[in-house]
Design a protein around this motif. Structure first.
Motif, PDB file in Angstrom:
ATOM      1  N   MET A   1       0.826  -1.187   0.000  1.00 38.34           N
ATOM      2  CA  MET A   1       0.000   0.000   0.000  1.00 38.34           C
ATOM      3  C   MET A   1       0.873   1.254   0.000  1.00 38.34           C
ATOM      4  SD  MET A   1      -3.074   0.846  -0.284  1.00 38.34           S
ATOM      5  CE  MET A   1      -4.479   0.041   0.351  1.00 38.34           C
ATOM      6  N   GLU A   2       1.985   1.173   0.683  1.00 38.49           N
ATOM      7  CA  GLU A   2       2.910   2.317   0.726  1.00 38.49           C
ATOM      8  C   GLU A   2       3.472   2.608  -0.667  1.00 38.49           C
ATOM      9  OE1 GLU A   2       4.885   5.471   2.571  1.00 38.49           O
ATOM     10  OE2 GLU A   2       3.325   4.153   3.363  1.00 38.49           O
ATOM     11  N   THR A   3       3.749   1.570  -1.434  1.00 33.89           N
ATOM     12  CA  THR A   3       4.258   1.757  -2.794  1.00 33.89           C
ATOM     13  C   THR A   3       3.222   2.446  -3.667  1.00 33.89           C
ATOM     14  OG1 THR A   3       5.594  -0.243  -2.576  1.00 33.89           O
ATOM     15  CG2 THR A   3       5.188   0.563  -4.806  1.00 33.89           C
ATOM     16  N   LEU A   4       1.965   2.063  -3.537  1.00 33.13           N
ATOM     17  CA  LEU A   4       0.900   2.700  -4.297  1.00 33.13           C
ATOM     18  C   LEU A   4       0.774   4.178  -3.928  1.00 33.13           C
ATOM     19  CD1 LEU A   4      -1.394   2.486  -6.324  1.00 33.13           C
ATOM     20  CD2 LEU A   4      -2.874   1.760  -4.438  1.00 33.13           C
ATOM     21  N   ARG A   5       0.902   4.480  -2.653  1.00 32.52           N
ATOM     22  CA  ARG A   5       0.841   5.881  -2.200  1.00 32.52           C
ATOM     23  C   ARG A   5       1.993   6.690  -2.793  1.00 32.52           C
ATOM     24  NH1 ARG A   5      -2.257   8.515   1.067  1.00 32.52           N
ATOM     25  NH2 ARG A   5      -1.500  10.240   2.305  1.00 32.52           N
ATOM     26  N   HIS A   6       3.171   6.108  -2.872  1.00 29.98           N
ATOM     27  CA  HIS A   6       4.316   6.801  -3.473  1.00 29.98           C
ATOM     28  C   HIS A   6       4.097   7.004  -4.977  1.00 29.98           C
ATOM     29  CE1 HIS A   6       6.880   7.158  -0.028  1.00 29.98           C
ATOM     30  NE2 HIS A   6       6.754   5.864   0.255  1.00 29.98           N
ATOM     31  N   ILE A   7       3.462   6.060  -5.633  1.00 33.37           N
ATOM     32  CA  ILE A   7       3.168   6.214  -7.061  1.00 33.37           C
ATOM     33  C   ILE A   7       2.184   7.359  -7.272  1.00 33.37           C
ATOM     34  CG2 ILE A   7       2.044   5.097  -9.043  1.00 33.37           C
ATOM     35  CD1 ILE A   7       3.302   2.444  -8.009  1.00 33.37           C
ATOM     36  N   VAL A   8       1.158   7.438  -6.425  1.00 36.51           N
ATOM     37  CA  VAL A   8       0.190   8.536  -6.535  1.00 36.51           C
ATOM     38  C   VAL A   8       0.867   9.871  -6.250  1.00 36.51           C
ATOM     39  CG1 VAL A   8      -1.947   9.486  -5.580  1.00 36.51           C
ATOM     40  CG2 VAL A   8      -1.767   7.042  -6.012  1.00 36.51           C
ATOM     41  N   LEU A   9       1.781   9.908  -5.292  1.00 39.69           N
ATOM     42  CA  LEU A   9       2.537  11.129  -5.021  1.00 39.69           C
ATOM     43  C   LEU A   9       3.375  11.526  -6.234  1.00 39.69           C
ATOM     44  CD1 LEU A   9       3.552  13.329  -3.080  1.00 39.69           C
ATOM     45  CD2 LEU A   9       5.289  11.714  -2.315  1.00 39.69           C
ATOM     46  N   PHE A  10       3.983  10.549  -6.881  1.00 38.80           N
ATOM     47  CA  PHE A  10       4.767  10.812  -8.093  1.00 38.80           C
ATOM     48  C   PHE A  10       3.879  11.383  -9.199  1.00 38.80           C
ATOM     49  CE2 PHE A  10       6.607   9.195 -12.118  1.00 38.80           C
ATOM     50  CZ  PHE A  10       7.760   9.963 -12.112  1.00 38.80           C
ATOM     51  N   VAL A  11       2.696  10.813  -9.382  1.00 36.96           N
ATOM     52  CA  VAL A  11       1.763  11.317 -10.395  1.00 36.96           C
ATOM     53  C   VAL A  11       1.334  12.747 -10.046  1.00 36.96           C
ATOM     54  CG1 VAL A  11      -0.552  10.991 -11.381  1.00 36.96           C
ATOM     55  CG2 VAL A  11       0.978   9.038 -11.094  1.00 36.96           C
ATOM     56  N   HIS A  12       1.142  13.033  -8.768  1.00 37.23           N
ATOM     57  CA  HIS A  12       0.788  14.381  -8.309  1.00 37.23           C
ATOM     58  C   HIS A  12       1.880  15.380  -8.704  1.00 37.23           C
ATOM     59  CE1 HIS A  12      -1.071  17.400  -5.782  1.00 37.23           C
ATOM     60  NE2 HIS A  12      -0.018  17.470  -4.995  1.00 37.23           N
ATOM     61  N   LEU A  13       3.115  15.015  -8.461  1.00 38.50           N
ATOM     62  CA  LEU A  13       4.228  15.894  -8.834  1.00 38.50           C
ATOM     63  C   LEU A  13       4.375  16.005 -10.352  1.00 38.50           C
ATOM     64  CD1 LEU A  13       6.857  14.893  -6.142  1.00 38.50           C
ATOM     65  CD2 LEU A  13       5.419  16.925  -6.210  1.00 38.50           C
ATOM     66  N   ILE A  14       4.071  14.936 -11.079  1.00 39.30           N
ATOM     67  CA  ILE A  14       4.090  14.987 -12.541  1.00 39.30           C
ATOM     68  C   ILE A  14       3.044  15.981 -13.040  1.00 39.30           C
ATOM     69  CG2 ILE A  14       3.535  13.670 -14.645  1.00 39.30           C
ATOM     70  CD1 ILE A  14       6.300  13.079 -13.618  1.00 39.30           C
ATOM     71  N   GLY A  15       1.884  16.000 -12.413  1.00 38.25           N
ATOM     72  CA  GLY A  15       0.846  16.964 -12.792  1.00 38.25           C
ATOM     73  C   GLY A  15       1.334  18.390 -12.652  1.00 38.25           C
ATOM     74  N   PHE A  16       2.010  18.688 -11.538  1.00 38.89           N
ATOM     75  CA  PHE A  16       2.568  20.032 -11.361  1.00 38.89           C
ATOM     76  C   PHE A  16       3.689  20.297 -12.353  1.00 38.89           C
ATOM     77  CE2 PHE A  16       0.571  19.988  -7.113  1.00 38.89           C
ATOM     78  CZ  PHE A  16      -0.155  21.163  -7.266  1.00 38.89           C
ATOM     79  N   ALA A  17       4.457  19.270 -12.691  1.00 43.38           N
ATOM     80  CA  ALA A  17       5.529  19.441 -13.677  1.00 43.38           C
ATOM     81  C   ALA A  17       4.948  19.770 -15.049  1.00 43.38           C
ATOM     82  CB  ALA A  17       6.399  18.187 -13.742  1.00 43.38           C
ATOM     83  N   VAL A  18       3.865  19.099 -15.426  1.00 46.74           N
ATOM     84  CA  VAL A  18       3.215  19.381 -16.710  1.00 46.74           C
ATOM     85  C   VAL A  18       2.671  20.810 -16.709  1.00 46.74           C
ATOM     86  CG1 VAL A  18       1.231  18.797 -18.163  1.00 46.74           C
ATOM     87  CG2 VAL A  18       2.677  16.983 -17.244  1.00 46.74           C
ATOM     88  N   LEU A  19       2.000  21.184 -15.632  1.00 44.51           N
ATOM     89  CA  LEU A  19       1.449  22.535 -15.526  1.00 44.51           C
ATOM     90  C   LEU A  19       2.550  23.586 -15.570  1.00 44.51           C
ATOM     91  CD1 LEU A  19      -0.752  24.618 -15.015  1.00 44.51           C
ATOM     92  CD2 LEU A  19      -0.701  23.981 -12.604  1.00 44.51           C
TER      93      LEU A  19
END
Length: 118
Positions: A1-19
């Motif tokens: 579950m911790e790995t999934l949370r880190h993946i979602v955090l990575f996607v969150h940061l990717i969203g800000f990177a795209v923006l």
């Protein structure tokens, strides 16, 4: 579950990177207009951020930082409003005001900084 949370955090940061990346291309390319890619980056960051705000997969002794979540949500809503106002002005044939355009970039950088530092 911790790995999934880190993946979602990575996607969150990717969203800000795209923006932020699409904003930077416009800022330093000289056009200074709101693009569809900014909306996409904002949506990615928002959805992933809301998924991170859900208290799933946390150990029992960890508490949520609701002040951080609230602050980031307010900033995200302001960025969305600025992008929406800029898009509406562009559709009417007007240019995006410099303060509005630069506000998008500054607030995006501030929101990503809050995600990493706080």
């Amino acid at each position: 579950m911790e790995t999934l949370r880190h993946i979602v955090l990575f996607v969150h940061l990717i969203g800000f990177a795209v923006l932020f990346g699409s904003w930077a291309v416009q800022a330093f390319g000289g056009k200074r207009e709101v693009t569809r890619l900014m909306n996409i980056g904002l949506a990615i960051a928002a959805v992933a951020g809301l998924a991170l705000a859900a208290p799933w997969g946390l150990p029992a002794d960890v508490t949520m930082n609701y002040a951080k979540i609230g602050t980031k949500l307010v900033i995200l809503l302001v960025i969305g409003a600025l992008i929406g106002i800029g898009s509406a002005r562009q559709k009417r044939g007007e240019g995006v005001a410099p303060a509005l355009f630069w506000g998008i970039g500054v607030l995006t950088a501030a929101n990503a900084a809050l995600a990493v530092i706080w």
